[in-house]
Design a protein around this motif. Structure first.
Motif, PDB file in Angstrom:
ATOM      1  N   UNK A  47      99.771  17.702  97.747  1.00  0.00           N
ATOM      2  CA  UNK A  47      98.788  17.503  98.702  1.00  0.00           C
ATOM      3  C   UNK A  47      97.181  17.243  97.850  1.00  0.00           C
ATOM      4  N   UNK A  48      96.975  18.109  97.234  1.00  0.00           N
ATOM      5  CA  UNK A  48      95.661  18.021  96.344  1.00  0.00           C
ATOM      6  C   UNK A  48      95.732  16.894  95.536  1.00  0.00           C
ATOM      7  N   UNK A  49      97.050  16.692  94.920  1.00  0.00           N
ATOM      8  CA  UNK A  49      96.983  15.379  93.859  1.00  0.00           C
ATOM      9  C   UNK A  49      96.733  14.168  94.719  1.00  0.00           C
ATOM     10  N   UNK A  50      97.590  14.157  95.753  1.00  0.00           N
ATOM     11  CA  UNK A  50      97.643  12.971  96.766  1.00  0.00           C
ATOM     12  C   UNK A  50      96.121  12.671  97.154  1.00  0.00           C
ATOM     13  N   UNK A  51      95.282  13.654  97.487  1.00  0.00           N
ATOM     14  CA  UNK A  51      94.116  13.254  97.793  1.00  0.00           C
ATOM     15  C   UNK A  51      93.029  12.823  96.784  1.00  0.00           C
ATOM     16  N   UNK A  52      93.453  13.610  95.644  1.00  0.00           N
ATOM     17  CA  UNK A  52      92.581  13.076  94.137  1.00  0.00           C
ATOM     18  C   UNK A  52      92.926  11.572  93.792  1.00  0.00           C
ATOM     19  N   UNK A  53      94.300  11.409  94.164  1.00  0.00           N
ATOM     20  CA  UNK A  53      94.731   9.961  93.663  1.00  0.00           C
ATOM     21  C   UNK A  53      94.057   8.843  94.664  1.00  0.00           C
ATOM     22  N   UNK A  54      94.240   9.073  95.878  1.00  0.00           N
ATOM     23  CA  UNK A  54      93.565   8.160  96.952  1.00  0.00           C
ATOM     24  C   UNK A  54      92.212   7.923  96.704  1.00  0.00           C
ATOM     25  N   UNK A  55      91.268   8.885  96.126  1.00  0.00           N
ATOM     26  CA  UNK A  55      89.832   8.642  96.064  1.00  0.00           C
ATOM     27  C   UNK A  55      89.883   7.663  94.577  1.00  0.00           C
ATOM     28  N   UNK A  56      90.818   8.020  93.839  1.00  0.00           N
ATOM     29  CA  UNK A  56      90.847   7.240  92.589  1.00  0.00           C
ATOM     30  C   UNK A  56      91.255   6.015  92.663  1.00  0.00           C
ATOM     31  N   UNK A  57      92.483   5.571  93.595  1.00  0.00           N
ATOM     32  CA  UNK A  57      92.775   4.490  93.880  1.00  0.00           C
ATOM     33  C   UNK A  57      91.771   3.453  94.582  1.00  0.00           C
ATOM     34  N   UNK A  58      90.962   4.102  95.628  1.00  0.00           N
ATOM     35  CA  UNK A  58      90.148   3.492  96.259  1.00  0.00           C
ATOM     36  C   UNK A  58      88.729   3.174  95.232  1.00  0.00           C
ATOM     37  N   UNK A  59      88.325   3.790  94.334  1.00  0.00           N
ATOM     38  CA  UNK A  59      87.524   3.572  93.150  1.00  0.00           C
ATOM     39  C   UNK A  59      87.875   2.312  92.285  1.00  0.00           C
ATOM     40  N   UNK A  60      89.080   2.447  92.250  1.00  0.00           N
ATOM     41  CA  UNK A  60      89.663   1.267  91.022  1.00  0.00           C
ATOM     42  C   UNK A  60      89.605   0.086  91.883  1.00  0.00           C
ATOM     43  N   UNK A  61      90.109   0.004  92.978  1.00  0.00           N
ATOM     44  CA  UNK A  61      90.114  -1.124  93.932  1.00  0.00           C
ATOM     45  C   UNK A  61      88.707  -1.879  94.134  1.00  0.00           C
ATOM     46  N   UNK A  62      87.666  -1.065  94.458  1.00  0.00           N
ATOM     47  CA  UNK A  62      86.490  -1.259  94.592  1.00  0.00           C
ATOM     48  C   UNK A  62      85.797  -1.832  93.241  1.00  0.00           C
ATOM     49  N   UNK A  63      85.972  -1.207  92.152  1.00  0.00           N
ATOM     50  CA  UNK A  63      85.635  -1.570  90.668  1.00  0.00           C
ATOM     51  C   UNK A  63      86.169  -2.745  90.498  1.00  0.00           C
ATOM     52  N   UNK A  64      87.521  -3.168  90.805  1.00  0.00           N
ATOM     53  CA  UNK A  64      88.332  -4.458  90.375  1.00  0.00           C
ATOM     54  C   UNK A  64      87.602  -5.633  91.106  1.00  0.00           C
ATOM     55  N   UNK A  65      87.346  -5.196  92.306  1.00  0.00           N
ATOM     56  CA  UNK A  65      87.030  -6.315  93.044  1.00  0.00           C
ATOM     57  C   UNK A  65      85.684  -6.679  93.088  1.00  0.00           C
ATOM     58  N   UNK A  66      84.607  -5.659  92.503  1.00  0.00           N
ATOM     59  CA  UNK A  66      83.290  -6.243  92.437  1.00  0.00           C
ATOM     60  C   UNK A  66      83.557  -6.884  90.896  1.00  0.00           C
ATOM     61  N   UNK A  67      84.107  -6.493  90.001  1.00  0.00           N
ATOM     62  CA  UNK A  67      84.377  -7.016  88.591  1.00  0.00           C
ATOM     63  C   UNK A  67      84.691  -8.671  88.971  1.00  0.00           C
ATOM     64  N   UNK A  68      85.844  -8.852  89.578  1.00  0.00           N
ATOM     65  CA  UNK A  68      86.411 -10.244  89.826  1.00  0.00           C
ATOM     66  C   UNK A  68      85.407 -11.022  90.461  1.00  0.00           C
ATOM     67  N   UNK A  69      84.968 -10.316  91.619  1.00  0.00           N
ATOM     68  CA  UNK A  69      83.948 -11.258  92.436  1.00  0.00           C
ATOM     69  C   UNK A  69      82.636 -11.488  91.736  1.00  0.00           C
ATOM     70  N   UNK A  70      82.120 -10.766  90.780  1.00  0.00           N
ATOM     71  CA  UNK A  70      80.977 -11.268  90.141  1.00  0.00           C
ATOM     72  C   UNK A  70      81.177 -12.400  88.952  1.00  0.00           C
ATOM     73  N   UNK A  71      82.471 -12.240  88.576  1.00  0.00           N
ATOM     74  CA  UNK A  71      82.971 -13.243  87.637  1.00  0.00           C
ATOM     75  C   UNK A  71      83.175 -14.695  88.386  1.00  0.00           C
ATOM     76  N   UNK A  72      83.650 -14.530  89.847  1.00  0.00           N
ATOM     77  CA  UNK A  72      83.841 -15.714  90.404  1.00  0.00           C
ATOM     78  C   UNK A  72      82.449 -16.320  90.821  1.00  0.00           C
TER      79      UNK A  72
END
Ligand code: ADP
Length: 398
Positions: free
Chosen positions: A157-182
């Motif tokens: 359960x603790x791993x799942x909570x940490x993983x969720x935050x990390x997934x969300x951060x990665x997605x936001x990071x990828x999106x902002x990176x991709x969008x600024x290139x676009x």
């Protein structure tokens, strides 16, 4: 009271979790991140395997993104419905499920075991959720000895909570990176359209100038259109939202089909395309449409960056456990310093931007698709002589 050995073990697990949270926070690549989470889940719960399923809002389904026990092409094709699956139940109820005998649980979705020939006996499924979004489910399968315990449930359960935050951060990071290139990429065509439209309003321009300006606007908007759809294609691939449907494919047939499709364009540029296969080829397990997209892209480049009267040769053969497909052209080639950068997003070799229309995204898409099939892609090139793009795909295992 808990025995001392169990407490010591729990303490060790929590120490690992603290280390892991640092590790997860420093990974910004989604594929690597999810692979790490699945491995850690197996390690922390002493189980046989783990999978991460992500939720696709458009199709309202869960699809496998990462597993520790399946081949990538098989895994990519499997989706899990929200109704009639443990993962679906966990996602909808936002609650963990601990099932120590799946065959007595009506929610168990046995299609995955049938497709993969893995035999699931027990599952812990943890929802991956953040404050405002539902991301997916972490499933851990088959405890190595005995049943899943309360401790497993709490540590995962603790791993799942940490993983969720990390997934969300990665997605936001990828999106902002991709969008600024676009945004960077669309600035130039937008500036041309704006200037041409401004000049068109001037009364003193000639008919010929008016025609040229209208052509500029037309060409630039076409380019923006192509950029938008290619960009969406890449963004879907990069965020793992593209599903793959592998099936055995006859490569010789597919290469001939691609040649036929590109023949008209090649002839317009006075180019010859040849398919050269000397021995019979075994089947490859892959998503036919996606591999076709890769081949058409490489042939299209071999046409675009060729010289009048040039030649394109498509070859396929087997080398050990791989099928090797090469597309060779006698075109302009790529300078040495650019060869290593061709698969980067939006990268175009110097000198081609004005002369040849393109987005610089095609090869990034090809690389993604090929690597999703556990293959790889390489290029060799010499300025003025031509280029060879080679795709390596694993053969179907018997
Ligand atoms: P695009 O063709 O839309 O620019 P790609 O990602 O397919 O985008 O290719 C990236 C760059 O690689 C091209 O802009 C070009 O500079 C170079 N390139 C690709 N294929 C070839 C080729 N067959 N011969 C020479 N250069 C190539």
């Amino acid at each position: 009271m808990k025995p001392a050995s169990s407490l010591a073990n729990q303490l060790h697990q929590y120490k690992r979790l603290v280390e892991i949270s640092r590790d997860l926070a420093s990974t910004l690549d989604l594929d690597n991140l999810l692979a790490r989470i699945a491995q850690i889940a197996v390690e922390l719960s002493s189980s046989q395997a783990a999978s991460i399923l992500l939720y696709d809002e458009a199709s309202r389904q869960l699809y496998f993104h990462t597993t520790t026990n399946m081949d990538e092409p098989v895994m990519r094709g499997i989706t899990v419905p929200l109704e009639g699956s443990i993962a679906g139940w966990v996602l909808k109820n936002r609650e963990t499920a601990v099932v120590n005998d799946v065959h007595h649980d009506p929610r168990f979705f046995d299609v995955v075991d049938k497709t993969t020939r893995f035999s699931t006996s027990s599952i812990i499924a943890i929802p991956l959720i953040t404050k405002d979004s539902v991301l997916g489910v972490l499933e851990v399968l088959n405890k190595c000895s005995g049943d899943f315990t309360q401790e497993d449930e709490s540590i995962l359960g603790v791993l799942g909570a940490q993983a969720s935050v990390a997934i969300q951060n990665t997605r936001l990071f990828q999106q902002s990176d991709l969008i600024s290139e676009l945004v960077h990429e669309i600035r130039t065509p937008l500036a041309s359209v704006s200037t041409a439209a401004y000049l068109l309003k001037r009364p003193e321009i000639s008919d010929q100038q008016r025609f040229n300006l209208a052509s500029t606007i037309y060409n630039e908007t076409q380019r923006l259109n192509e950029l938008a759809s290619t960009f969406l294609d890449l963004a879907r691939l990069e965020s793992g939202r593209t599903s793959f449907h592998p099936a055995p494919i006859d490569m010789a047939g597919l290469l001939e089909e691609c040649r036929q499709l590109m023949l008209g364009r090649a002839e317009e540029s006075r180019l010859t395309i040849r398919v050269d296969i000397t021995s019979s080829l075994p089947l490859v397990d892959a998503d036919r449409d996606k591999i076709k997209q890769v081949l058409l892209n490489l042939i299209s480049n071999a046409i675009k960056y060729n010289l009048p009267g040039g030649m394109i040769t498509i070859q396929a053969s087997c080398a050990g456990p791989e099928m090797v497909i090469s597309i060779r052209d006698t075109g302009i080639g790529v300078p040495e310093e650019a060869v290593g950068r061709l698969f980067e997003r939006f990268y175009r070799a110097r000198g081609v931007e004005k002369a040849v229309p393109g987005t610089g995204l095609g090869l990034s898409i090809c690389k993604h698709i090929v690597e999703s099939h556990r293959g790889h892609i390489e290029v060799e090139s010499e300025v003025g002589h031509g280029s060879i793009f080679t795709v390596y795909l694993p053969l179907k295992q018997s």
